[in-house]
Design a protein around this motif. Structure first.
Motif, PDB file in Angstrom:
ATOM      1  N   LEU A  96       0.721  -1.209   0.043  1.00 20.61           N
ATOM      2  CA  LEU A  96       0.093  -0.075  -0.143  1.00 20.61           C
ATOM      3  C   LEU A  96       0.918   1.148   0.008  1.00 20.61           C
ATOM      4  CD1 LEU A  96      -2.892   1.330   0.114  1.00 20.61           C
ATOM      5  CD2 LEU A  96      -2.687   1.107   2.557  1.00 20.61           C
ATOM      6  N   ALA A  97       1.855   1.401   0.864  1.00 20.89           N
ATOM      7  CA  ALA A  97       2.891   2.386   0.846  1.00 20.89           C
ATOM      8  C   ALA A  97       3.595   2.696  -0.498  1.00 20.89           C
ATOM      9  CB  ALA A  97       3.758   2.101   1.860  1.00 20.89           C
ATOM     10  N   LEU A  98       4.115   1.614  -1.049  1.00 19.65           N
ATOM     11  CA  LEU A  98       4.689   1.556  -2.424  1.00 19.65           C
ATOM     12  C   LEU A  98       3.553   2.320  -3.585  1.00 19.65           C
ATOM     13  CD1 LEU A  98       6.938  -1.458  -2.373  1.00 19.65           C
ATOM     14  CD2 LEU A  98       7.328   1.042  -2.078  1.00 19.65           C
ATOM     15  N   MET A  99       2.430   1.684  -3.492  1.00 21.62           N
ATOM     16  CA  MET A  99       1.372   2.132  -4.258  1.00 21.62           C
ATOM     17  C   MET A  99       1.227   3.726  -4.002  1.00 21.62           C
ATOM     18  SD  MET A  99      -0.966  -1.147  -4.651  1.00 21.62           S
ATOM     19  CE  MET A  99      -2.250  -0.512  -5.693  1.00 21.62           C
ATOM     20  N   LEU A 100       1.129   4.001  -2.944  1.00 26.29           N
ATOM     21  CA  LEU A 100       1.005   5.483  -2.884  1.00 26.29           C
ATOM     22  C   LEU A 100       2.100   6.384  -2.996  1.00 26.29           C
ATOM     23  CD1 LEU A 100      -0.870   5.483   0.859  1.00 26.29           C
ATOM     24  CD2 LEU A 100      -2.111   6.044  -1.279  1.00 26.29           C
ATOM     25  N   VAL A 101       3.150   6.032  -2.877  1.00 23.79           N
ATOM     26  CA  VAL A 101       4.213   6.636  -3.515  1.00 23.79           C
ATOM     27  C   VAL A 101       4.305   6.788  -4.803  1.00 23.79           C
ATOM     28  CG1 VAL A 101       6.981   6.585  -3.712  1.00 23.79           C
ATOM     29  CG2 VAL A 101       5.936   6.186  -1.432  1.00 23.79           C
ATOM     30  N   LEU A 102       4.087   5.649  -5.513  1.00 21.09           N
ATOM     31  CA  LEU A 102       3.865   5.411  -6.872  1.00 21.09           C
ATOM     32  C   LEU A 102       2.730   6.816  -7.457  1.00 21.09           C
ATOM     33  CD1 LEU A 102       4.902   4.178  -9.616  1.00 21.09           C
ATOM     34  CD2 LEU A 102       3.032   2.570  -9.291  1.00 21.09           C
ATOM     35  N   ARG A 103       1.699   6.719  -6.748  1.00 19.76           N
ATOM     36  CA  ARG A 103       0.767   7.543  -7.146  1.00 19.76           C
ATOM     37  C   ARG A 103       1.075   8.912  -6.860  1.00 19.76           C
ATOM     38  NH1 ARG A 103      -5.288   7.460  -4.547  1.00 19.76           N
ATOM     39  NH2 ARG A 103      -6.040   9.223  -5.162  1.00 19.76           N
ATOM     40  N   ALA A 104       1.702   9.305  -5.780  1.00 19.37           N
ATOM     41  CA  ALA A 104       2.472  10.553  -5.381  1.00 19.37           C
ATOM     42  C   ALA A 104       3.434  11.167  -6.607  1.00 19.37           C
ATOM     43  CB  ALA A 104       2.736  10.621  -3.992  1.00 19.37           C
ATOM     44  N   THR A 105       4.151   9.946  -6.974  1.00 23.61           N
ATOM     45  CA  THR A 105       5.347  10.626  -7.785  1.00 23.61           C
ATOM     46  C   THR A 105       5.051  10.687  -9.060  1.00 23.61           C
ATOM     47  OG1 THR A 105       6.250   8.422  -7.504  1.00 23.61           O
ATOM     48  CG2 THR A 105       6.939   9.663  -6.075  1.00 23.61           C
ATOM     49  N   THR A 106       4.298   9.616  -9.657  1.00 22.36           N
ATOM     50  CA  THR A 106       3.933   9.573 -11.130  1.00 22.36           C
ATOM     51  C   THR A 106       2.442   9.983 -11.610  1.00 22.36           C
ATOM     52  OG1 THR A 106       3.217   7.338 -10.958  1.00 22.36           O
ATOM     53  CG2 THR A 106       5.531   7.639 -11.287  1.00 22.36           C
ATOM     54  N   GLY A 107       1.541   9.968 -10.596  1.00 20.39           N
ATOM     55  CA  GLY A 107       0.295  10.285 -11.008  1.00 20.39           C
ATOM     56  C   GLY A 107      -0.450   9.118 -11.422  1.00 20.39           C
ATOM     57  N   THR A 108       0.028   7.841 -11.341  1.00 16.97           N
ATOM     58  CA  THR A 108      -0.485   6.598 -11.772  1.00 16.97           C
ATOM     59  C   THR A 108      -1.778   6.568 -10.596  1.00 16.97           C
ATOM     60  OG1 THR A 108       1.461   5.925 -12.327  1.00 16.97           O
ATOM     61  CG2 THR A 108      -0.092   4.183 -11.984  1.00 16.97           C
ATOM     62  N   ARG A 109      -2.738   5.944 -11.120  1.00 10.34           N
ATOM     63  CA  ARG A 109      -4.171   5.812 -10.121  1.00 10.34           C
ATOM     64  C   ARG A 109      -4.313   4.636  -9.980  1.00 10.34           C
ATOM     65  NH1 ARG A 109      -5.579  10.673  -7.994  1.00 10.34           N
ATOM     66  NH2 ARG A 109      -7.827   9.650  -7.630  1.00 10.34           N
ATOM     67  N   LEU A 110      -3.279   4.003  -9.289  1.00  5.60           N
ATOM     68  CA  LEU A 110      -3.647   2.353  -9.026  1.00  5.60           C
ATOM     69  C   LEU A 110      -4.502   2.534  -7.708  1.00  5.60           C
ATOM     70  CD1 LEU A 110       0.017   1.193  -9.089  1.00  5.60           C
ATOM     71  CD2 LEU A 110      -1.823   0.794 -10.646  1.00  5.60           C
ATOM     72  N   LEU A 111      -4.632   3.166  -6.938  1.00  3.46           N
ATOM     73  CA  LEU A 111      -5.488   3.413  -5.728  1.00  3.46           C
ATOM     74  C   LEU A 111      -6.672   4.479  -6.130  1.00  3.46           C
ATOM     75  CD1 LEU A 111      -3.202   2.957  -2.936  1.00  3.46           C
ATOM     76  CD2 LEU A 111      -4.803   1.025  -3.874  1.00  3.46           C
ATOM     77  N   ASP A 112      -7.625   4.338  -6.419  1.00  5.33           N
ATOM     78  CA  ASP A 112      -8.760   5.260  -6.608  1.00  5.33           C
ATOM     79  C   ASP A 112     -10.141   4.940  -5.800  1.00  5.33           C
ATOM     80  OD1 ASP A 112      -9.763   7.813  -7.622  1.00  5.33           O
ATOM     81  OD2 ASP A 112      -9.907   6.944  -9.641  1.00  5.33           O
ATOM     82  N   PHE A 113      -9.974   5.330  -4.516  1.00 10.96           N
ATOM     83  CA  PHE A 113     -11.024   4.855  -3.677  1.00 10.96           C
ATOM     84  C   PHE A 113     -11.422   6.003  -2.728  1.00 10.96           C
ATOM     85  CE2 PHE A 113      -7.220   3.913  -1.753  1.00 10.96           C
ATOM     86  CZ  PHE A 113      -7.379   4.226  -0.451  1.00 10.96           C
ATOM     87  N   ASP A 114     -12.605   5.957  -2.266  1.00 15.59           N
ATOM     88  CA  ASP A 114     -13.368   6.708  -1.366  1.00 15.59           C
ATOM     89  C   ASP A 114     -12.462   6.372   0.131  1.00 15.59           C
ATOM     90  OD1 ASP A 114     -14.491   8.436   0.444  1.00 15.59           O
ATOM     91  OD2 ASP A 114     -16.467   7.660  -0.142  1.00 15.59           O
ATOM     92  N   PRO A 115     -11.762   7.361   0.465  1.00 16.39           N
ATOM     93  CA  PRO A 115     -10.994   7.120   1.829  1.00 16.39           C
ATOM     94  C   PRO A 115     -12.116   6.549   3.050  1.00 16.39           C
ATOM     95  CG  PRO A 115     -10.739   9.289   1.506  1.00 16.39           C
ATOM     96  CD  PRO A 115     -11.586   8.719   0.150  1.00 16.39           C
ATOM     97  N   LEU A 116     -13.058   7.102   3.171  1.00 19.00           N
ATOM     98  CA  LEU A 116     -14.141   6.772   4.159  1.00 19.00           C
ATOM     99  C   LEU A 116     -15.539   6.192   3.344  1.00 19.00           C
ATOM    100  CD1 LEU A 116     -14.216  10.232   6.044  1.00 19.00           C
ATOM    101  CD2 LEU A 116     -13.033   7.886   6.782  1.00 19.00           C
ATOM    102  N   PRO A 117     -15.249   4.532   3.042  1.00 11.74           N
ATOM    103  CA  PRO A 117     -16.323   4.261   2.489  1.00 11.74           C
ATOM    104  C   PRO A 117     -17.715   4.178   3.453  1.00 11.74           C
ATOM    105  CG  PRO A 117     -14.848   2.637   2.953  1.00 11.74           C
ATOM    106  CD  PRO A 117     -14.107   4.046   3.415  1.00 11.74           C
ATOM    107  N   ARG A 118     -18.946   4.215   2.664  1.00 12.98           N
ATOM    108  CA  ARG A 118     -20.032   4.009   3.306  1.00 12.98           C
ATOM    109  C   ARG A 118     -20.350   2.588   4.146  1.00 12.98           C
ATOM    110  NH1 ARG A 118     -21.073   5.967  -1.714  1.00 12.98           N
ATOM    111  NH2 ARG A 118     -21.761   8.379  -1.681  1.00 12.98           N
ATOM    112  N   TRP A 119     -21.323   2.742   5.207  1.00 11.69           N
ATOM    113  CA  TRP A 119     -21.447   1.463   5.983  1.00 11.69           C
ATOM    114  C   TRP A 119     -21.900   0.285   4.987  1.00 11.69           C
ATOM    115  CZ3 TRP A 119     -19.644  -1.181   9.728  1.00 11.69           C
ATOM    116  CH2 TRP A 119     -20.495  -1.791  10.260  1.00 11.69           C
ATOM    117  N   GLY A 120     -22.790   0.767   4.138  1.00 12.38           N
ATOM    118  CA  GLY A 120     -23.486  -0.338   3.366  1.00 12.38           C
ATOM    119  C   GLY A 120     -22.192  -1.091   2.323  1.00 12.38           C
ATOM    120  N   THR A 121     -21.456  -0.296   1.891  1.00 15.92           N
ATOM    121  CA  THR A 121     -20.151  -0.878   1.107  1.00 15.92           C
ATOM    122  C   THR A 121     -19.351  -1.567   1.852  1.00 15.92           C
ATOM    123  OG1 THR A 121     -20.198   1.320  -0.137  1.00 15.92           O
ATOM    124  CG2 THR A 121     -18.315  -0.294  -0.243  1.00 15.92           C
ATOM    125  N   LEU A 122     -19.096  -1.296   3.229  1.00 16.83           N
ATOM    126  CA  LEU A 122     -18.310  -2.049   4.142  1.00 16.83           C
ATOM    127  C   LEU A 122     -19.008  -3.371   4.590  1.00 16.83           C
ATOM    128  CD1 LEU A 122     -17.227   0.778   6.768  1.00 16.83           C
ATOM    129  CD2 LEU A 122     -15.816  -0.614   4.962  1.00 16.83           C
TER     130      LEU A 122
END
Length: 173
Positions: free
Chosen positions: A70-96
């Motif tokens: 997860l940390a490496l994917m976030l670094v990749l996202r921050a440094t290259t703009g690659t959107r490997l992680l595109d999610f709502d950081p606070l998902p709804r209870w129904g989704t959970l």
């Protein structure tokens, strides 16, 4: 969209366009070989951690590996703009509630695999890991009435055969 929220129309459009791209056979082969290489490396790494270093905590190892990924994917996202992680950081209870059974099942699968790897040789572990694919195929057929294609059956049969040949020398290795 920025900020880790749901994808904006532009990002969703770009993702859809990327999904429709056709990749060359060489690119597909490279992707498959890369996946296989990483899979082999992580299996050998995990076996080394359990066997040579006597580490006895598969849940901790799993959590550490997921956190590092997860940390490496976030670094990749921050440094290259690659959107490997595109999610709502606070998902709804129904989704959970919807994803919780899948998450728990996956966690049990991964941790039980690490426990098996701890006690088996790598070739025997490979035999059991390949059997998982067969069990999933049978489960989809029995529960979802989903008939696998002949090419999928052949692929799984070849994987099982390869695993059995690799594991044939026995449980000691």
């Amino acid at each position: 969209g920025g900020g880790g929220g749901p994808p904006t129309r532009g990002v969703a459009h770009a993702q859809a366009a990327h999904a429709q791209q056709h990749h060359s056979p060489a690119a597909k082969l490279l992707a498959a070989l890369s996946y296989g290489g990483v899979s082999l490396c992580i299996t050998l790494f995990n076996k080394m951690v359990f066997s040579w270093y006597g580490f006895a905590f598969p849940c901790v190892l799993t959590a550490l590996q997921i956190s590092l990924t997860l940390a490496l994917m976030l670094v990749l996202r921050a440094t290259t703009g690659t959107r490997l992680l595109d999610f709502d950081p606070l998902p709804r209870w129904g989704t959970l509630k919807k994803v919780l059974p899948l998450t728990v099942t996956w966690w049990v699968y991964v941790v039980s695999g690490l426990i098996a790897l701890r006690h088996l040789s790598v070739p025997m572990f490979s035999v059991f890991r390949r059997a998982t694919t067969l069990l999933v195929m049978v489960g989809e057929w029995a529960v979802l009435d989903k008939t696998p294609t002949p090419s999928n059956v052949l692929s799984v049969a070849l994987m099982m055969l390869g695993g059995l040949v690799a594991g044939a020398p026995g449980p000691m290795f």
